[in-house]
Design an enzyme around this catalytic site. Sequence first.
Site: not given
Lengths: 246, 303
Positions: B69, B129, B216
């Site tokens: 993502n 970040c 995942g």
Amino acid sequence: MVSSSFLIRSKRQLTSDAVYFVVDCAPLAQAAQPGQFVQVGVPGFFLRRPISVCTIDGSTIGLVIAARGEGTGNLLQLEAGDTIDLLGPLGHGFEVADLQAPIALVGGGIGVPPLAALAKKMPQAQAFLGFQTRAQVMLEDAFSHAVVCTDDGSYGVHGLVTQPLEQALRQRKPSLICACGPRPMLQAVAQLAEQYQVPCQVSLEERMACGVGACLVCQCRLIRDGKEFSAHVCKDGPVFSAEEVF
Amino acid sequence: MANLQVEIAGVRMKNPLIAASGTIGYGREYAQLFPLSILGGISTKGTTLEPRMGNPTPRVAETPMGMLNSVGLENPGVDYFLREDLPYLMQQDTVVIANIAGSTIEDYRGMAQKLDRSGVQMIELNISCPNVREGGAAFGCSTASAAEVTRAVRQATSKPLMVKLTPNVTNIAEIAQSVEAEGADAVSLINTLLGMRIDVQSRRPVLKPNFGGLSGPAVLPVAVRMVYQVAQAVSIPVVGLGGIAKWQDAVQMMLAGAAAFQVGSALFADPYTPQKILNGLETYLSDHGVAEVTELTGAVKPW
């Protein structure tokens, strides 16, 4: 909203790469509205695939699945009697205030199935359905009044759906246009709708993960009240007002 | 029945299962599928001082047993969260953990000050970040900048502080030690692994920002290994996450050294994953005659 395995009642090949499944799923069928979708679990893959609800009939829904990649390809291997893993109904469907109103449905390719449930509720609707070639034409019989167009002229009207749509807009304005299909088609339809001052709803497609509005991957940036607004196709859509999208 | 209660950073939770940041928004969507009260805790979508639109789409791609993502921290901003989402979350009978992100030390400090006066029970500090003042390398990629941001947040709040570590480093245990030294009450790991997928027909990356974070089941063994290493290196609680999709994965994570665990993208595949994991965990504990889930933490018997 439910998430469960459901029985596939029947399977019918619509074109060389698209299949129509009818699934026994009463709790889902009773809640589903035209334009909504389900998230389909794919054996052997991690993420579900968003598939529009094509037909809603008592305790069943119909889904048209086209092979677009390995995941959807796997789904086409399912047979009647197998189970299929569905999460739904999801999203915000078409909003039609008056079911007797004269409306126009505009579909392109795999964008045609989501309009079928609406056509069943509104038998007077005039549909304009576009496909690349005759071999891809599907679901013509799901619409009482349909003009079918093909890009290569191998079936129906030779050309894009926007041509017969514009003719119709000139003759007798519908009260609403509902459209689903490739983005350039939606943009052209939205332009016509604006030109002829007809409200227009478009159903969008985007890659998804959760399907419920939590993961935020399927963003669609809208202009709402003059400002850029982050909507998500799965939760706020897939159906949006065209003027917010284009 | 075994006792599932755990205590992380002084906060008691009814069970060790926390919904992972970024996969459950601010709770409302999945509350249509299961009561949030089954969760030990919920870590909110990564929230920043100002609203963010995130990256352009496509920002998700399927991968073998996982996904990439590149949402890019889309969120409505901390003020909106405090006004619209926190009051709702506080009523859900689960521990509310605010996940915070920023691009400067000042951003993080400002976030921590605002949350310090709120009802959130714990802060999870996302240090994956990019640090815009330091050329865009993630805060969590060096011991110095990880320590610096932890120190700034620690000074700004007395809330229990959990620092979420990035796996995209050479030695994650060192980073964990550096944030522990600055007053972190717990660490959570792993954040996503940086990855890329390319469409062979168009020769374009599938994700618009080219790269994205891998999560995942594919990442589970990497996460278990890192949790094991970090648990050896620090004395604060370790919260394990990365690829947990079934109860066996959660038990592995605890045996490796986790005091609690987070479940993230598995929700997308099956929204009932949390309930299934909790059921499986209870059965496992009773089958093995374990009275307290806390007994699993670090109980692996390495060769």
